[in-house]
Write a protein that holds these residues in place. Structure first.
Motif, PDB file in Angstrom:
ATOM      1  N   VAL A  87       0.825  -1.214   0.000  1.00 24.63           N
ATOM      2  CA  VAL A  87       0.000   0.000   0.000  1.00 24.63           C
ATOM      3  C   VAL A  87       0.857   1.261   0.000  1.00 24.63           C
ATOM      4  O   VAL A  87       0.450   2.297  -0.548  1.00 24.63           O
ATOM      5  CB  VAL A  87      -0.981  -0.009   1.198  1.00 24.63           C
ATOM      6  CG1 VAL A  87      -0.234   0.070   2.530  1.00 24.63           C
ATOM      7  CG2 VAL A  87      -1.989   1.124   1.074  1.00 24.63           C
ATOM      8  N   HIS A  88       2.062   1.184   0.567  1.00 27.11           N
ATOM      9  CA  HIS A  88       2.936   2.356   0.588  1.00 27.11           C
ATOM     10  C   HIS A  88       3.423   2.744  -0.807  1.00 27.11           C
ATOM     11  O   HIS A  88       3.938   3.845  -1.001  1.00 27.11           O
ATOM     12  CB  HIS A  88       4.137   2.098   1.511  1.00 27.11           C
ATOM     13  CG  HIS A  88       5.011   0.968   1.069  1.00 27.11           C
ATOM     14  ND1 HIS A  88       4.613  -0.358   1.161  1.00 27.11           N
ATOM     15  CD2 HIS A  88       6.251   0.950   0.514  1.00 27.11           C
ATOM     16  CE1 HIS A  88       5.572  -1.132   0.694  1.00 27.11           C
ATOM     17  NE2 HIS A  88       6.578  -0.375   0.299  1.00 27.11           N
ATOM     18  N   GLU A  89       3.239   1.830  -1.786  1.00 29.70           N
ATOM     19  CA  GLU A  89       3.659   2.112  -3.160  1.00 29.70           C
ATOM     20  C   GLU A  89       2.481   2.361  -4.094  1.00 29.70           C
ATOM     21  O   GLU A  89       2.652   2.409  -5.309  1.00 29.70           O
ATOM     22  CB  GLU A  89       4.509   0.958  -3.691  1.00 29.70           C
ATOM     23  CG  GLU A  89       5.839   0.810  -2.958  1.00 29.70           C
ATOM     24  CD  GLU A  89       6.712  -0.292  -3.530  1.00 29.70           C
ATOM     25  OE1 GLU A  89       6.302  -0.927  -4.532  1.00 29.70           O
ATOM     26  OE2 GLU A  89       7.800  -0.521  -2.979  1.00 29.70           O
ATOM     27  N   LEU A  90       1.293   2.531  -3.543  1.00 29.85           N
ATOM     28  CA  LEU A  90       0.118   2.738  -4.386  1.00 29.85           C
ATOM     29  C   LEU A  90       0.283   3.979  -5.261  1.00 29.85           C
ATOM     30  O   LEU A  90      -0.053   3.957  -6.451  1.00 29.85           O
ATOM     31  CB  LEU A  90      -1.140   2.847  -3.518  1.00 29.85           C
ATOM     32  CG  LEU A  90      -2.473   2.993  -4.255  1.00 29.85           C
ATOM     33  CD1 LEU A  90      -2.692   1.835  -5.226  1.00 29.85           C
ATOM     34  CD2 LEU A  90      -3.626   3.088  -3.253  1.00 29.85           C
ATOM     35  N   SER A  91       0.824   5.038  -4.715  1.00 29.94           N
ATOM     36  CA  SER A  91       1.058   6.248  -5.513  1.00 29.94           C
ATOM     37  C   SER A  91       2.045   5.990  -6.637  1.00 29.94           C
ATOM     38  O   SER A  91       1.916   6.539  -7.743  1.00 29.94           O
ATOM     39  CB  SER A  91       1.581   7.378  -4.620  1.00 29.94           C
ATOM     40  OG  SER A  91       0.613   7.769  -3.681  1.00 29.94           O
ATOM     41  N   ASP A  92       3.048   5.148  -6.354  1.00 29.25           N
ATOM     42  CA  ASP A  92       4.026   4.813  -7.391  1.00 29.25           C
ATOM     43  C   ASP A  92       3.371   4.055  -8.545  1.00 29.25           C
ATOM     44  O   ASP A  92       3.723   4.254  -9.716  1.00 29.25           O
ATOM     45  CB  ASP A  92       5.158   3.968  -6.801  1.00 29.25           C
ATOM     46  CG  ASP A  92       5.986   4.728  -5.782  1.00 29.25           C
ATOM     47  OD1 ASP A  92       6.197   5.936  -5.983  1.00 29.25           O
ATOM     48  OD2 ASP A  92       6.408   4.114  -4.787  1.00 29.25           O
ATOM     49  N   VAL A  93       2.409   3.183  -8.229  1.00 26.24           N
ATOM     50  CA  VAL A  93       1.718   2.444  -9.279  1.00 26.24           C
ATOM     51  C   VAL A  93       0.826   3.385 -10.092  1.00 26.24           C
ATOM     52  O   VAL A  93       0.695   3.238 -11.308  1.00 26.24           O
ATOM     53  CB  VAL A  93       0.907   1.267  -8.691  1.00 26.24           C
ATOM     54  CG1 VAL A  93       0.231   0.471  -9.807  1.00 26.24           C
ATOM     55  CG2 VAL A  93       1.797   0.341  -7.872  1.00 26.24           C
ATOM     56  N   VAL A  94       0.227   4.357  -9.419  1.00 25.67           N
ATOM     57  CA  VAL A  94      -0.556   5.374 -10.144  1.00 25.67           C
ATOM     58  C   VAL A  94       0.352   6.123 -11.121  1.00 25.67           C
ATOM     59  O   VAL A  94      -0.001   6.346 -12.295  1.00 25.67           O
ATOM     60  CB  VAL A  94      -1.225   6.361  -9.160  1.00 25.67           C
ATOM     61  CG1 VAL A  94      -1.876   7.511  -9.937  1.00 25.67           C
ATOM     62  CG2 VAL A  94      -2.266   5.645  -8.307  1.00 25.67           C
ATOM     63  N   ARG A  95       1.536   6.506 -10.649  1.00 27.27           N
ATOM     64  CA  ARG A  95       2.484   7.205 -11.532  1.00 27.27           C
ATOM     65  C   ARG A  95       2.937   6.292 -12.664  1.00 27.27           C
ATOM     66  O   ARG A  95       3.186   6.761 -13.794  1.00 27.27           O
ATOM     67  CB  ARG A  95       3.682   7.684 -10.713  1.00 27.27           C
ATOM     68  CG  ARG A  95       3.330   8.766  -9.693  1.00 27.27           C
ATOM     69  CD  ARG A  95       4.569   9.303  -9.005  1.00 27.27           C
ATOM     70  NE  ARG A  95       4.219  10.275  -7.982  1.00 27.27           N
ATOM     71  CZ  ARG A  95       4.085   9.974  -6.683  1.00 27.27           C
ATOM     72  NH1 ARG A  95       4.292   8.719  -6.264  1.00 27.27           N
ATOM     73  NH2 ARG A  95       3.749  10.908  -5.815  1.00 27.27           N
ATOM     74  N   LEU A  96       3.058   5.002 -12.383  1.00 26.26           N
ATOM     75  CA  LEU A  96       3.426   4.047 -13.425  1.00 26.26           C
ATOM     76  C   LEU A  96       2.353   3.999 -14.511  1.00 26.26           C
ATOM     77  O   LEU A  96       2.674   3.901 -15.705  1.00 26.26           O
ATOM     78  CB  LEU A  96       3.638   2.661 -12.807  1.00 26.26           C
ATOM     79  CG  LEU A  96       4.051   1.540 -13.752  1.00 26.26           C
ATOM     80  CD1 LEU A  96       5.370   1.863 -14.449  1.00 26.26           C
ATOM     81  CD2 LEU A  96       4.160   0.213 -12.996  1.00 26.26           C
ATOM     82  N   CYS A  97       1.093   4.064 -14.112  1.00 24.72           N
ATOM     83  CA  CYS A  97       0.008   4.135 -15.100  1.00 24.72           C
ATOM     84  C   CYS A  97       0.233   5.315 -16.036  1.00 24.72           C
ATOM     85  O   CYS A  97       0.119   5.185 -17.265  1.00 24.72           O
ATOM     86  CB  CYS A  97      -1.342   4.294 -14.398  1.00 24.72           C
ATOM     87  SG  CYS A  97      -2.022   2.796 -13.688  1.00 24.72           S
ATOM     88  N   HIS A  98       0.545   6.457 -15.458  1.00 22.22           N
ATOM     89  CA  HIS A  98       0.778   7.663 -16.259  1.00 22.22           C
ATOM     90  C   HIS A  98       1.963   7.461 -17.199  1.00 22.22           C
ATOM     91  O   HIS A  98       1.903   7.827 -18.386  1.00 22.22           O
ATOM     92  CB  HIS A  98       1.016   8.845 -15.329  1.00 22.22           C
ATOM     93  CG  HIS A  98       1.197  10.149 -16.040  1.00 22.22           C
ATOM     94  ND1 HIS A  98       0.176  10.788 -16.705  1.00 22.22           N
ATOM     95  CD2 HIS A  98       2.295  10.936 -16.206  1.00 22.22           C
ATOM     96  CE1 HIS A  98       0.622  11.906 -17.236  1.00 22.22           C
ATOM     97  NE2 HIS A  98       1.907  12.018 -16.959  1.00 22.22           N
ATOM     98  N   GLU A  99       3.031   6.861 -16.683  1.00 23.35           N
ATOM     99  CA  GLU A  99       4.235   6.609 -17.482  1.00 23.35           C
ATOM    100  C   GLU A  99       3.946   5.689 -18.659  1.00 23.35           C
ATOM    101  O   GLU A  99       4.477   5.877 -19.766  1.00 23.35           O
ATOM    102  CB  GLU A  99       5.310   5.987 -16.591  1.00 23.35           C
ATOM    103  CG  GLU A  99       6.566   5.537 -17.309  1.00 23.35           C
ATOM    104  CD  GLU A  99       7.484   4.728 -16.409  1.00 23.35           C
ATOM    105  OE1 GLU A  99       8.242   3.872 -16.931  1.00 23.35           O
ATOM    106  OE2 GLU A  99       7.447   4.916 -15.182  1.00 23.35           O
ATOM    107  N   LEU A 100       3.089   4.695 -18.437  1.00 17.45           N
ATOM    108  CA  LEU A 100       2.788   3.699 -19.469  1.00 17.45           C
ATOM    109  C   LEU A 100       1.608   4.103 -20.349  1.00 17.45           C
ATOM    110  O   LEU A 100       1.242   3.361 -21.268  1.00 17.45           O
ATOM    111  CB  LEU A 100       2.499   2.343 -18.812  1.00 17.45           C
ATOM    112  CG  LEU A 100       3.651   1.703 -18.040  1.00 17.45           C
ATOM    113  CD1 LEU A 100       3.167   0.460 -17.290  1.00 17.45           C
ATOM    114  CD2 LEU A 100       4.799   1.337 -18.981  1.00 17.45           C
ATOM    115  N   GLY A 101       1.009   5.245 -20.076  1.00 22.74           N
ATOM    116  CA  GLY A 101      -0.140   5.670 -20.865  1.00 22.74           C
ATOM    117  C   GLY A 101      -1.380   4.842 -20.611  1.00 22.74           C
ATOM    118  O   GLY A 101      -2.220   4.663 -21.495  1.00 22.74           O
TER     119      GLY A 101
END
Length: 355
Positions: free
Chosen positions: A195-209
């Motif tokens: 859960v501490h990396e949930l924001s990182d996964v959101v940013r990954l979505c943005h990175e991957l389009g």
């Protein structure tokens, strides 16, 4: 022939009308079909050993195989008149099926939407072309962490950077061909260890389009899992803050972040809606929901339990209407639609608990 339930019969009558037939076989072909979807397990084989998988301590790998293509055609012919979509998902990785393009294109020939979940480890350029040309509508890639360390600790045998490259590969092939489909989403099993990396996964979505991230709670198969992983057993202020941060980042980056509930309620109406959906195993067995694909051990509120065999019938030997209208199956669907007289395994399920 066994009578259809009233809802299915009414929908089939609508389709028989000339005007409805034009809609049925046009761009919005599946609108009048009576059921929402079937989850079909074309592959029970998997190349990963994820810690969240029900295979853990439950299922012998030797008992899991691919659905033969001839069996798939029989299953397809049996269910397609009644459903709007299929989801290619089960205990295995669907892309491991060597005839996955034929599986998808056959469904599309029946005017059915096709969706898929994948671990993203074997998305080659050749496979990307196959998925696009066969008509796949959407694919969700499982990403259970925002860093290499967390991702690879959960999704054992997967490589974080490789999965990202593979998702980008599909994105590039789509761009080169000038197509929008398959639409892509990311999914993760959300728990205390990531859960501490949930924001990182959101940013990954943005990175991957990728525009959508779908987070789900973890089901627990062992006492250790129930003790250490679920957020719905209580969150620390830091864990709550991680979720709030992810919501803010998603808003800023225009990512659709779909979160589960985190407060366990009394058992009630099933959010999976087995009166609209069903699953089919690689052996052709029709079972009532995604949480009853296979028998398994689980732990709920400190108690070890067992989810028993839930086969309602086999589509290689029985027709769909006969199976759908079996009295015990009708009662199962009624219980889950109303939340009354739920079987024990359904009372213990996250889908009936608002999670």
């Amino acid at each position: 022939m066994v009578e259809l339930t009233r809802k299915i019969k009414r929908a089939v009558q609508l389709i028989s009308n000339t005007e409805e037939r034009r809609t049925y076989f046009g761009q919005r072909a599946a609108v009048r079909r009576p059921l929402a979807s079937a989850w079909i397990e074309v592959s029970a084989l998997c190349n990963l050993d994820c810690i969240t998988c029900p295979r853990q301590g439950n299922i012998t790998p030797d008992s899991l195989k691919l659905m033969p293509i001839e069996d798939y055609y029989k299953v397809a012919d049996a269910v397609y008149p009644y459903i709007r979509d299929i989801n290619l998902i089960g205990l295995g990785e669907s892309l491991m099926h060597p005839q996955i393009d034929k599986i998808i294109s056959y469904a599309k020939s029946k005017f059915v939407g096709v969706n898929m979940t994948s671990n993203g480890t074997i998305m080659t350029e050749k496979i990307a072309h196959k998925l696009i040309h066969s008509g796949l509508d959407s694919i969700a890639f499982s990403i259970d962490g925002g860093t290499k360390e967390t991702f690879e600790a959960i999704r054992v045998n997967a490589r974080f950077e490789k999965v990202k490259r593979n998702i980008n590969r599909l994105r590039k092939v789509k761009k080169d061909l000038g197509v929008e489909r398959p639409w892509v989403a990311l999914g993760l099993v959300l728990m205390k260890t990531n859960v501490h990396e949930l924001s990182d996964v959101v940013r990954l979505c943005h990175e991957l389009g990728v525009p959508t991230l779908n987070a789900e709670n973890v089901f627990t198969w062992t006492e250790e899992m129930e003790r250490d992983l679920p957020l719905y057993n209580g969150m620390t202020p830091e864990q709550e803050a991680s979720i709030e941060e992810a919501k803010q980042v998603a808003q800023e980056l225009n990512i659709n972040l779909e979160l589960p509930g985190f407060v366990m309620k009394e058992p009630g109406v099933c959010s999976y809606q087995p009166h609209k959906h069903f699953v089919v195993t690689w052996e052709g067995d029709l079972r009532p929901c995604c949480n009853l694909y296979h028998p398994y051990h689980y732990v709920f509120q400190g108690q070890k339990k067992f989810a028993h065999e839930a086969t309602q019938g086999n589509l290689l030997r029985e027709d769909f209407e006969t199976i759908w209208n079996k009295p015990e199956y009708v009662e199962f669907r009624k219980a889950n639609e109303t939340g009354v007289n739920l079987p024990e395994v359904c009372q213990d399920c996250l889908f009936s608990r608002g999670l």
